[in-house]
Design a protein around this motif. Structure first.
Motif, PDB file in Angstrom:
ATOM      1  N   HIS A 123      -0.356  -8.570  10.468  1.00 25.78           N
ATOM      2  CA  HIS A 123       0.043  -8.127   9.133  1.00 25.78           C
ATOM      3  C   HIS A 123       1.535  -7.805   9.025  1.00 25.78           C
ATOM      4  CE1 HIS A 123      -0.921  -6.665   5.125  1.00 25.78           C
ATOM      5  NE2 HIS A 123      -0.210  -5.577   5.358  1.00 25.78           N
TER       6      HIS A 123
ATOM      7  N   SER B 279       1.343  -7.737   1.026  1.00 25.24           N
ATOM      8  CA  SER B 279       0.234  -6.846   1.349  1.00 25.24           C
ATOM      9  C   SER B 279      -0.551  -6.476   0.080  1.00 25.24           C
ATOM     10  CB  SER B 279       0.780  -5.619   2.084  1.00 25.24           C
ATOM     11  OG  SER B 279      -0.256  -4.837   2.609  1.00 25.24           O
ATOM     12  N   PHE B 280      -0.730  -5.174  -0.178  1.00 18.65           N
ATOM     13  CA  PHE B 280      -1.454  -4.731  -1.366  1.00 18.65           C
ATOM     14  C   PHE B 280      -0.767  -5.242  -2.631  1.00 18.65           C
ATOM     15  CE2 PHE B 280      -3.687  -1.022  -3.562  1.00 18.65           C
ATOM     16  CZ  PHE B 280      -4.962  -1.456  -3.226  1.00 18.65           C
TER      17      PHE B 280
ATOM     18  N   MET C 127      -3.402  -8.630   0.319  1.00 18.33           N
ATOM     19  CA  MET C 127      -4.699  -7.961   0.327  1.00 18.33           C
ATOM     20  C   MET C 127      -5.462  -8.494  -0.885  1.00 18.33           C
ATOM     21  SD  MET C 127      -7.281  -5.896  -0.014  1.00 18.33           S
ATOM     22  CE  MET C 127      -6.932  -5.239  -1.628  1.00 18.33           C
TER      23      MET C 127
ATOM     24  N   TRP D 214       0.815  -1.229   0.000  1.00 22.68           N
ATOM     25  CA  TRP D 214       0.000   0.000   0.000  1.00 22.68           C
ATOM     26  C   TRP D 214       0.842   1.270   0.000  1.00 22.68           C
ATOM     27  CZ3 TRP D 214      -4.798   1.678  -0.847  1.00 22.68           C
ATOM     28  CH2 TRP D 214      -5.235   2.863  -0.248  1.00 22.68           C
TER      29      TRP D 214
ATOM     30  N   ALA E  62     -11.825  -5.742   3.509  1.00 23.76           N
ATOM     31  CA  ALA E  62     -11.025  -4.815   4.309  1.00 23.76           C
ATOM     32  C   ALA E  62     -11.810  -3.550   4.618  1.00 23.76           C
ATOM     33  CB  ALA E  62      -9.738  -4.471   3.570  1.00 23.76           C
TER      34      ALA E  62
ATOM     35  N   ALA F 107      -5.208  -6.418   6.396  1.00 23.15           N
ATOM     36  CA  ALA F 107      -5.705  -7.052   5.164  1.00 23.15           C
ATOM     37  C   ALA F 107      -6.166  -8.457   5.545  1.00 23.15           C
ATOM     38  CB  ALA F 107      -4.623  -7.101   4.097  1.00 23.15           C
TER      39      ALA F 107
ATOM     40  N   GLY G 266     -10.530  -6.131  -1.163  1.00 25.12           N
ATOM     41  CA  GLY G 266     -10.663  -4.780  -0.643  1.00 25.12           C
ATOM     42  C   GLY G 266     -12.017  -4.515  -0.031  1.00 25.12           C
TER      43      GLY G 266
END
Length: 305
Positions: A283, A127-128, A152, A53, A158, A259, A155
């Motif tokens: 995370h 992550s993202f 992630m 992110w 989340a 996430a 979304g």
């Protein structure tokens, strides 16, 4: 959280080769790390590191990057447009679909490096960025494999996990930023528990501070454009897991509140190319001891399969 220790891995163990590539109208910064004693004409299997992110090069990833170099890989990190050492305006914005296209261009750039075996490349996303790697993996069946950690994947999940009052503030600021000319309205990317920021859980700010303390020459702009949060509920890369044709190692954290790992949805897809490992962690734990050696061992085993 207090027991976290950042792995003691020195940058002196690798040779850094800086370069740039054009993506989405911006000049993007990249660094290829190779073993220090590797001959200049030696071609190596390679890994493309796709950050999350609020990521920039070497913000939380040096322990993984340098460990992969130690294992004999050429490893490339890069900055997204508007972040870190890359050009591009407005600064600090996040659009997952644009980022996936940038990562695709970074992959082409990595393939073109003379130190890299273009037919032996693995994607790595956290992550993202784990979501971006899922997207990329569906587009590149020629790749050796892919690793995603604490990804992630949904979304919408989340977003629904965000407290209502905070969600309303995010949306209000996001809409105001979307229609504001000039410099963006920004939100802290990471904040302490209970303070306003896009990630205030799982000790995120403390994790970043610990990582930067280990590498004090690295600087970090802890802001993200508010309009970025509007993209989150629409980004659902788990829906494309069924299309992954290359071997993929997915490591999810059962205590992840940033996430949340949607293990039920991953199992529902049931793609035999996707190996799933779940760890008891939040995370940010994977970047630190005592969990880091376990995470690294899983990933090196996959890379050497």
């Amino acid at each position: 959280m207090t027991s976290r220790r950042y792995p003691n891995i020195s940058l002196e163990r690798a040779r850094a080769i800086k370069s740039t590539f054009m993506a989405e109208g911006a000049l993007c910064a990249a660094t290829l790390y190779v073993p220090k004693d590797a001959p200049p004409d030696q071609q190596l299997p390679a890994i493309l590191m796709v950050g999350g992110w609020g990521s920039i090069q070497m913000a939380l990833t040096p322990s993984f990057t340098l460990s992969f170099v130690d294992a004999g890989f050429a490893v490339m990190e890069f900055d997204y447009p508007g972040w870190g050492d890359s050009g591009g305006f407005p600064r600090q914005g996040i659009n997952p679909w644009r980022r996936t296209r940038v990562a695709d261009t970074a992959l082409a750039h990595l393939k073109s490096q003379p130190q890299v075996l273009a037919h032996d490349i693995t994607l790595w996303g956290t992550s993202f960025g784990g979501g971006h790697v899922v997207d990329l993996a569906t587009q590149h069946p020629e790749l050796k494999g892919a690793i995603v950690q604490v990804p992630m994947l949904d979304g919408l999940a989340a977003t629904l996990a965000t407290p209502l009052g905070r969600l309303i503030k995010f949306i209000s600021l996001g809409l105001a930023d979307q229609f504001k000319p000039g410099a963006p309205i920004t939100i802290p990317t990471l904040s302490r528990q209970g303070e306003f920021g896009t990630m205030d859980r799982d000790g995120g700010l403390e994790a970043l501070e610990a990582a930067l303390a280990a590498h004090p020459d690295h600087k970090y702009d802890n802001r993200v454009a508010a309009r970025s949060v509007l993209t989150m509920p629409l980004y659902r890369p788990w829906l494309r897991l069924k299309d992954v044709q290359i071997p993929m190692l997915m490591i999810g954290a059962t205590g992840d509140t940033v996430a949340p790992f949607v293990s039920d949805k991953v199992k529902r897809v049931g793609n035999p190319n996707v190996q799933v490992i779940e760890v008891s962690a939040n995370h940010f734990d994977p970047y630190f001891d005592p969990l880091f050696p376990e995470m690294l061992a899983h990933q090196l085993k996959f890379l050497r399969r």
